[in-house]
Design a protein around this motif. Structure first.
Motif, mmCIF file in Angstrom:
data_model
loop_
_atom_site.group_PDB
_atom_site.id
_atom_site.type_symbol
_atom_site.label_atom_id
_atom_site.label_comp_id
_atom_site.label_asym_id
_atom_site.label_seq_id
_atom_site.Cartn_x
_atom_site.Cartn_y
_atom_site.Cartn_z
ATOM 1 N N HIS A 91 -10.775 -7.146 -6.846
ATOM 2 C CA HIS A 91 -10.460 -5.774 -6.416
ATOM 3 C C HIS A 91 -11.737 -4.944 -6.329
ATOM 4 O O HIS A 91 -11.936 -4.188 -5.372
ATOM 5 N N ARG A 95 -12.896 -2.887 -3.098
ATOM 6 C CA ARG A 95 -12.991 -1.423 -3.220
ATOM 7 C C ARG A 95 -14.422 -0.954 -2.869
ATOM 8 O O ARG A 95 -14.613 0.082 -2.250
ATOM 9 N N ARG A 342 2.862 -2.579 -12.382
ATOM 10 C CA ARG A 342 1.867 -3.489 -12.946
ATOM 11 C C ARG A 342 2.642 -4.492 -13.793
ATOM 12 O O ARG A 342 3.764 -4.224 -14.202
ATOM 13 N N ARG A 410 -8.052 2.842 -9.587
ATOM 14 C CA ARG A 410 -7.359 2.503 -8.337
ATOM 15 C C ARG A 410 -6.809 3.747 -7.660
ATOM 16 O O ARG A 410 -5.866 3.650 -6.852
ATOM 17 N N CYS A 412 -6.052 6.642 -5.095
ATOM 18 C CA CYS A 412 -5.942 6.492 -3.638
ATOM 19 C C CYS A 412 -7.282 6.719 -2.935
ATOM 20 O O CYS A 412 -7.931 7.755 -3.134
HETATM 21 C C1 HEM Z 1 0.133 11.718 1.154
HETATM 22 C C2 HEM Z 1 -0.501 10.602 1.415
HETATM 23 C C3 HEM Z 1 -0.805 9.532 0.386
HETATM 24 C C4 HEM Z 1 -0.275 9.320 -0.858
HETATM 25 C C5 HEM Z 1 0.808 10.129 -1.577
HETATM 26 C C6 HEM Z 1 -0.947 8.151 -1.411
HETATM 27 C C7 HEM Z 1 -0.716 7.653 -2.687
HETATM 28 C C8 HEM Z 1 -1.394 6.588 -3.234
HETATM 29 C C9 HEM Z 1 -1.214 6.115 -4.588
HETATM 30 C C10 HEM Z 1 -0.268 6.712 -5.613
HETATM 31 C C11 HEM Z 1 -2.046 5.058 -4.768
HETATM 32 C C12 HEM Z 1 -2.230 4.223 -6.033
HETATM 33 C C13 HEM Z 1 -1.442 2.931 -5.930
HETATM 34 C C14 HEM Z 1 -1.519 2.079 -7.199
HETATM 35 O O1 HEM Z 1 -2.285 2.370 -8.112
HETATM 36 O O2 HEM Z 1 -0.769 1.085 -7.239
HETATM 37 C C15 HEM Z 1 -2.744 4.843 -3.519
HETATM 38 C C16 HEM Z 1 -3.669 3.836 -3.290
HETATM 39 C C17 HEM Z 1 -4.289 3.635 -2.082
HETATM 40 N N1 HEM Z 1 -4.222 4.424 -0.953
HETATM 41 FE FE1 HEM Z 1 -3.106 6.093 -0.743
HETATM 42 N N2 HEM Z 1 -1.833 7.669 -0.475
HETATM 43 C C18 HEM Z 1 -1.794 8.487 0.634
HETATM 44 C C19 HEM Z 1 -2.558 8.362 1.783
HETATM 45 C C20 HEM Z 1 -3.461 7.355 2.031
HETATM 46 C C21 HEM Z 1 -4.257 7.224 3.231
HETATM 47 C C22 HEM Z 1 -4.253 8.208 4.402
HETATM 48 C C23 HEM Z 1 -4.993 6.072 3.099
HETATM 49 C C24 HEM Z 1 -5.989 5.458 4.052
HETATM 50 C C25 HEM Z 1 -6.600 6.069 5.013
HETATM 51 C C26 HEM Z 1 -4.672 5.503 1.801
HETATM 52 C C27 HEM Z 1 -5.216 4.341 1.299
HETATM 53 C C28 HEM Z 1 -5.001 3.865 0.023
HETATM 54 C C29 HEM Z 1 -5.609 2.651 -0.494
HETATM 55 C C30 HEM Z 1 -6.532 1.712 0.270
HETATM 56 C C31 HEM Z 1 -5.167 2.503 -1.817
HETATM 57 C C32 HEM Z 1 -5.516 1.364 -2.787
HETATM 58 C C33 HEM Z 1 -6.628 1.759 -3.727
HETATM 59 C C34 HEM Z 1 -6.932 0.684 -4.749
HETATM 60 O O3 HEM Z 1 -6.036 -0.041 -5.180
HETATM 61 O O4 HEM Z 1 -8.114 0.584 -5.126
HETATM 62 N N3 HEM Z 1 -3.741 6.300 1.192
HETATM 63 N N4 HEM Z 1 -2.336 5.802 -2.595
#
Ligand code: HEM
Length: 477
Positions: A91, A95, A342, A410, A412
């Motif tokens: 990861h 990342r 998890r 992790r 977002c």
């Molecule tokens: C209102 C919009 C959004 C919400 C509420 C949201 C919420 C989240 C949350 C809660 C996580 C954590 C997941 C976990 O720990 O299992 C996450 C991870 C992530 N989000 Fe978002 N997200 C949003 C928009 C976006 C957008 C626009 C992108 C990309 C352009 C994005 C890309 C990612 C990625 C790649 C992860 C994984 C990060 C990791 O595991 O290192 N998200 N998101």
């Protein structure tokens, strides 16, 4: 949630899939604890659900005994391992590569492209020439809009609002929308079933093939650019796709992505960036429709900050804190990433807060840990009067206060991306249009909210249903 409870609707005796939403006012209160355990009646693994930030923080911590279970996250791995699906050192590598694309240049591009796509949508839908527009389900538009922004800003795709480019009779955005909604069917249906004369399965298969072909061409074109220009490619266009293809060409073990991982990440960003943002935009508009006084306050604020500027730049977008707070409050009330899981691979101890301080609880290997984002965001200890739409909760909020984006290692990656897009879109829309709910005969605002603003599974994410809205053009002085 396991079979058969998962397929039966949520009711007083069966939790079903939507209990975190439907029981949000009662589940944790009933057991007088912010953390509860759940043992399935017939089959499935035991689980611990929490609506406590303290416990969730422990569940989110980067410990070797806690991981995202590959089987539970099969949908995330459908196209290849990626930043969302992987654990620990793997990861960290994903990342490191993907995280480097989220910087000032991409947010500047998001502000520009959001304004451009907004005007394109208005013109193409022929709304510019109308004084009122009635939309039976705004979700469809928001879904396409969010897809357009991630396609343009993350992958350099043209994504015109009305697309004529087809591959085997299907346009790129059609294929993406079908794939986004059909992932659960795709992972659970055997390959041979696609040969049967079932129209829906044939459409899904075609969408997957079309999308894979589009992406293959896109990646090949970028690889050719790298072959011709080397590292200058990354310097001249620092978008996400360029970073990912650059990592594919990299010699360093720390930043290398295989071909399969490259494709896996491309699709993950398409979908992670799409559904969550479109759910949040739909919820923002529906909540504002219920609160005309909030809209009036926002219109004055928007006029003060951007006036009649058609293409406000990033600095101006960042000054629109009241619009941003509305979006943040909508994401709190309707968190698209509703349940984060998890799994334990060894025994751990969780310190669960109680009235006397904290009680240590030993959790065996093989237990599912569920961070209930609805539970957290409706927890009255954290958000007093949680059913009330109150954007002022977020005035002056720091990045670390935005719990609906997750936190820790992790958190977002796209949080600023989505906030920039939403603030820009909502500001232009509210400056031009008044938003009202379309009520049924004799329906009150409270009943409209009860009917429309309900969460359930929509595609890959938990979201709100069709929101029928009327837009009335504001008369400019
Ligand atoms: C209102 C919009 C959004 C919400 C509420 C949201 C919420 C989240 C949350 C809660 C996580 C954590 C997941 C976990 O720990 O299992 C996450 C991870 C992530 N989000 Fe978002 N997200 C949003 C928009 C976006 C957008 C626009 C992108 C990309 C352009 C994005 C890309 C990612 C990625 C790649 C992860 C994984 C990060 C990791 O595991 O290192 N998200 N998101």
């Amino acid at each position: 949630m396991a079979f058969p409870g998962a397929i039966l609707p949520t009711s007083s005796w069966n939790p079903g899939l939507t209990w975190p939403w439907q029981w949000r006012k009662a589940a944790y209160q009933r057991f007088q604890s912010q953390t509860i355990s759940c043992v399935p009646f017939l089959s499935g693994a035991p689980a611990i659900y929490t609506s406590s930030v303290e416990v969730a923080t422990q569940m989110f911590s980067p410990r070797p005994e806690i991981r995202k279970d590959p089987h539970a996250n099969e949908i995330l791995r459908l196209w290849g391992e990626n930043v969302l699906s992987t654990n620990h050192d793997m990861h960290k590598r994903h990342r490191r590569v993907a995280g480097s694309a989220f910087n000032g240049s991409i947010y500047t591009l998001v502000a520009q492209e959001t304004a451009a796509l907004y005007y394109e949508m208005m013109d193409s839908e022929d709304w510019t020439t109308q004084s009122t527009v009635s939309v039976t389900g705004i979700n469809r538009y928001m879904s396409k809009f969010a897809l357009g922004i991630i396609s343009r800003c993350g992958f350099g795709l043209p994504f015109p609002w009305v697309s004529n480019t087809t591959l085997d009779g299907m346009t790129f955005d059609e294929a993406l929308l079908v794939v986004a909604k059909a992932s659960i069917i795709r992972v659970s249906t055997p390959r041979w079933a696609y040969k049967l004369p079932i129209e829906n399965l044939k459409k899904i298969d075609k969408a997957y093939i079309t999308l894979a072909e589009f992406m293959k061409r896109l990646i090949s074109a970028k690889k050719e650019e790298f072959e011709a220009h080397g590292d200058d490619t990354t310097r001249s266009r620092p978008d996400l796709l360029t970073k990912l293809v650059g990592a594919n060409a990299s010699e360093s073990e720390k930043t290398k992505l295989s071909d399969e991982e490259l494709v896996g990440n491309v699709f993950t960003f398409m979908f992670a960036g799409h559904e969550t943002t479109s759910v949040a935009l739909t919820a923002s508009m529906a909540l504002l429709a219920l609160h005309p006084e909030e809209q009036d306050g926002l219109v004055s604020h928007i006029q003060e900050v951007i006036g009649e500027d058609r293409m406000p730049n990033l600095t101006k977008i960042e000054a629109l804190y009241k619009v941003l707070a509305c979006f943040q409050e909508a994401v709190r009330m309707f968190p698209g990433a509703a349940l984060l899981t998890r799994d334990t691979t060894d025994t751990i101890t969780l310190n669960v807060p109680n009235d006397e301080g904290a009680k240590p609880i030993v959790v065996e290997a093989g237990v599912r840990l569920v961070i209930d984002m609805i539970g957290i965001h409706y927890n009255p200890r954290l958000f007093p009067d949680p059913e009330r739409f109150d954007p002022t909760r977020w005035y002056g909020a720091r990045d670390s206060d935005l719990t609906f984006f997750g936190w820790g290692h992790r958190v977002c990656l796209g949080r600023k991306f989505s906030m920039t897009e939403a603030t820009c879109f909502l500001s232009l829309l509210l400056r031009d249009w008044k938003i009202e709910p379309i009520l049924q005969n004799g329906e009150s605002l409270a009943l409209w909210r009860e009917r429309v603003l309900q969460m359930g599974m929509r595609g890959l994410a938990f979201g709100v249903g069709d929101a029928p809205l009327k837009l009335t053009k504001r008369v400019k002085a």
